[in-house]
Scaffold this active site. Sequence first.
Site, PDB file in Angstrom:
ATOM      1  N   GLU A   1     -34.637 -82.902 -18.148  1.00  0.00           N
ATOM      2  CA  GLU A   1     -35.668 -83.625 -17.380  1.00  0.00           C
ATOM      3  C   GLU A   1     -35.654 -85.112 -17.714  1.00  0.00           C
ATOM      4  OE1 GLU A   1     -38.673 -80.769 -18.776  1.00  0.00           O
ATOM      5  OE2 GLU A   1     -39.271 -80.564 -16.690  1.00  0.00           O
TER       6      GLU A   1
ATOM      7  N   GLY B   1     -36.494 -80.137 -21.551  1.00  0.00           N
ATOM      8  CA  GLY B   1     -36.980 -81.508 -21.480  1.00  0.00           C
ATOM      9  C   GLY B   1     -35.855 -82.532 -21.582  1.00  0.00           C
TER      10      GLY B   1
HETATM   11  C1  HXC Z   1     -36.406 -77.786 -31.903  1.00  0.00           C
HETATM   12  C2  HXC Z   1     -34.199 -77.188 -31.842  1.00  0.00           C
HETATM   13  C3  HXC Z   1     -34.214 -77.150 -30.432  1.00  0.00           C
HETATM   14  C4  HXC Z   1     -35.450 -77.480 -29.776  1.00  0.00           C
HETATM   15  C5  HXC Z   1     -32.234 -76.633 -31.078  1.00  0.00           C
HETATM   16  N1  HXC Z   1     -32.957 -76.850 -32.198  1.00  0.00           N
HETATM   17  N2  HXC Z   1     -32.988 -76.812 -29.984  1.00  0.00           N
HETATM   18  N3  HXC Z   1     -35.273 -77.500 -32.551  1.00  0.00           N
HETATM   19  N4  HXC Z   1     -36.515 -77.782 -30.565  1.00  0.00           N
HETATM   20  N5  HXC Z   1     -35.569 -77.511 -28.437  1.00  0.00           N
HETATM   21  C6  HXC Z   1     -32.512 -76.760 -33.582  1.00  0.00           C
HETATM   22  C7  HXC Z   1     -32.256 -75.316 -33.990  1.00  0.00           C
HETATM   23  O1  HXC Z   1     -33.450 -74.688 -34.366  1.00  0.00           O
HETATM   24  C8  HXC Z   1     -31.328 -75.519 -35.169  1.00  0.00           C
HETATM   25  O2  HXC Z   1     -32.096 -75.888 -36.288  1.00  0.00           O
HETATM   26  C9  HXC Z   1     -30.508 -76.727 -34.754  1.00  0.00           C
HETATM   27  O3  HXC Z   1     -31.256 -77.384 -33.743  1.00  0.00           O
HETATM   28  C10 HXC Z   1     -29.177 -76.355 -34.189  1.00  0.00           C
HETATM   29  O4  HXC Z   1     -29.353 -75.369 -33.202  1.00  0.00           O
HETATM   30  P1  HXC Z   1     -28.495 -74.031 -33.117  1.00  0.00           P
HETATM   31  O5  HXC Z   1     -29.226 -73.107 -32.241  1.00  0.00           O
HETATM   32  O6  HXC Z   1     -28.146 -73.560 -34.486  1.00  0.00           O
HETATM   33  O7  HXC Z   1     -27.176 -74.564 -32.427  1.00  0.00           O
HETATM   34  P2  HXC Z   1     -26.218 -73.777 -31.398  1.00  0.00           P
HETATM   35  O8  HXC Z   1     -25.971 -72.378 -31.864  1.00  0.00           O
HETATM   36  O9  HXC Z   1     -25.045 -74.690 -31.184  1.00  0.00           O
HETATM   37  O10 HXC Z   1     -27.052 -73.682 -30.050  1.00  0.00           O
HETATM   38  C11 HXC Z   1     -27.401 -74.861 -29.369  1.00  0.00           C
HETATM   39  C12 HXC Z   1     -28.453 -74.529 -28.268  1.00  0.00           C
HETATM   40  C13 HXC Z   1     -29.628 -73.775 -28.884  1.00  0.00           C
HETATM   41  C14 HXC Z   1     -27.798 -73.699 -27.172  1.00  0.00           C
HETATM   42  C15 HXC Z   1     -28.861 -75.877 -27.669  1.00  0.00           C
HETATM   43  O11 HXC Z   1     -30.083 -74.512 -30.049  1.00  0.00           O
HETATM   44  C16 HXC Z   1     -30.797 -73.614 -27.964  1.00  0.00           C
HETATM   45  O12 HXC Z   1     -30.771 -72.764 -27.090  1.00  0.00           O
HETATM   46  N6  HXC Z   1     -31.859 -74.406 -28.199  1.00  0.00           N
HETATM   47  C17 HXC Z   1     -33.084 -74.282 -27.423  1.00  0.00           C
HETATM   48  C18 HXC Z   1     -32.894 -74.898 -26.058  1.00  0.00           C
HETATM   49  C19 HXC Z   1     -34.134 -74.772 -25.233  1.00  0.00           C
HETATM   50  O13 HXC Z   1     -34.713 -73.678 -25.053  1.00  0.00           O
HETATM   51  N7  HXC Z   1     -34.633 -75.891 -24.728  1.00  0.00           N
HETATM   52  C20 HXC Z   1     -35.836 -75.921 -23.936  1.00  0.00           C
HETATM   53  C21 HXC Z   1     -37.003 -76.161 -24.854  1.00  0.00           C
HETATM   54  S1  HXC Z   1     -38.501 -76.044 -23.993  1.00  0.00           S
HETATM   55  P3  HXC Z   1     -31.851 -75.151 -37.720  1.00  0.00           P
HETATM   56  O14 HXC Z   1     -32.918 -75.759 -38.588  1.00  0.00           O
HETATM   57  O15 HXC Z   1     -32.007 -73.701 -37.484  1.00  0.00           O
HETATM   58  O16 HXC Z   1     -30.456 -75.540 -38.094  1.00  0.00           O
HETATM   59  C22 HXC Z   1     -38.642 -77.454 -23.165  1.00  0.00           C
HETATM   60  C23 HXC Z   1     -39.871 -77.501 -22.352  1.00  0.00           C
HETATM   61  C24 HXC Z   1     -39.991 -78.763 -21.654  1.00  0.00           C
HETATM   62  O17 HXC Z   1     -37.845 -78.341 -23.230  1.00  0.00           O
HETATM   63  C25 HXC Z   1     -41.334 -78.830 -21.036  1.00  0.00           C
HETATM   64  C26 HXC Z   1     -41.916 -80.181 -21.088  1.00  0.00           C
HETATM   65  C27 HXC Z   1     -41.014 -81.275 -21.274  1.00  0.00           C
END
Ligand code: HXC
Length: 296
Positions: free
Chosen positions: A116, A113
């Site tokens: 997006e 998102g």
């Molecule tokens: C909630 C999130 C998050 C997310 C990261 N965090 N992405 N929390 N929603 N989308 C949180 C993690 O849980 C973590 O919290 C903190 O942020 C830091 O993340 P880390 O993973 O520890 O950092 P890092 O190792 O540097 O990795 C960064 C990252 C990874 C590569 C961005 O966090 C990641 O892959 N995040 C998910 C990305 C993703 O899948 N996005 C798409 C979401 S679905 P804590 O509390 O553990 O420290 C989507 C659907 C859209 O967007 C549809 C409609 C709009």
Amino acid sequence: MPYEMILVDTRGEGERRTGFITLNRPKQLNALSDPLMDELGRALRAFDADDGIGCIVLTGSERAFAAGADIPTMAPHTFMSAFKSGLISKNWETILEIRKPVIGAVAGFALGGGCELAMMCDFIIAADTARFGQPEIKLGIIPGAGGTQRLPRAISKSKAMDMLLTARMMDAAEAERAGLVSRVVPAEQLMAEALTAAETINGFSGPSTMLIKELVNLAFQGPLTDGVAIERRYFHALFGSDELKRAYLPRVASGEQIAAFWSDPAHRLGKTWIDHRDINMVMLATSLAPESYLQI
Ligand code: HXC
């Protein structure tokens, strides 16, 4: 009501300033939750309604523009709860209603998102640290805020398929080559670059910037022939605006050299916003009687 998940300020000199909105959930890498999107919509609308603002910059932190929709709050949804609550539809697309230019200033992760949302900005300036991706497939879902539609239009079908199907990230250099972002700058210069671009725009005619934005979006979203037809009508309609008559036509009509005119900063028409109703009235008049704009 104060904001809790975004920071809002205005910057720049000049008659029209730039509204900055900074996504601010650092612990969650600016994950886009419902309350955050509500606040973002409110801030965007407030800047759009403010005559003292010419342009808006949307940005995040050095580490993340936004790492996507907020996964923990999205996870429990069922089809019916998502449908009934208008998930995404209810508060993600306010940015598309904003008439002033919105520049996305992206550093770090812009994923799911977040990517997006960046693509809903009018153009993106990226820090060299920016990384774009649509990793939804890793979660067993798909993009829900236009990723499958805007990404292929921005970077080609092949690259979009690659990113959407493999979930790989694209760095800033590749994003610039592919046309996803308009410029890449060193991370420490991102804010200055965005402000300079915004101030350049602020110096131009407000109505022209709004019309260009509307028309480019039309080219992007609709059939080419419709876009060109509406562009021609708006182009004609501008000859009926008082602002244009005052500033431009009398000077050229009285024999002033075009080159001298454009080198004079006073040619910039952006000093006042004409009410968009003026344009609509001109449009109405011209559509009823195409020659009548000459008399308006
Ligand atoms: C909630 C999130 C998050 C997310 C990261 N965090 N992405 N929390 N929603 N989308 C949180 C993690 O849980 C973590 O919290 C903190 O942020 C830091 O993340 P880390 O993973 O520890 O950092 P890092 O190792 O540097 O990795 C960064 C990252 C990874 C590569 C961005 O966090 C990641 O892959 N995040 C998910 C990305 C993703 O899948 N996005 C798409 C979401 S679905 P804590 O509390 O553990 O420290 C989507 C659907 C859209 O967007 C549809 C409609 C709009």
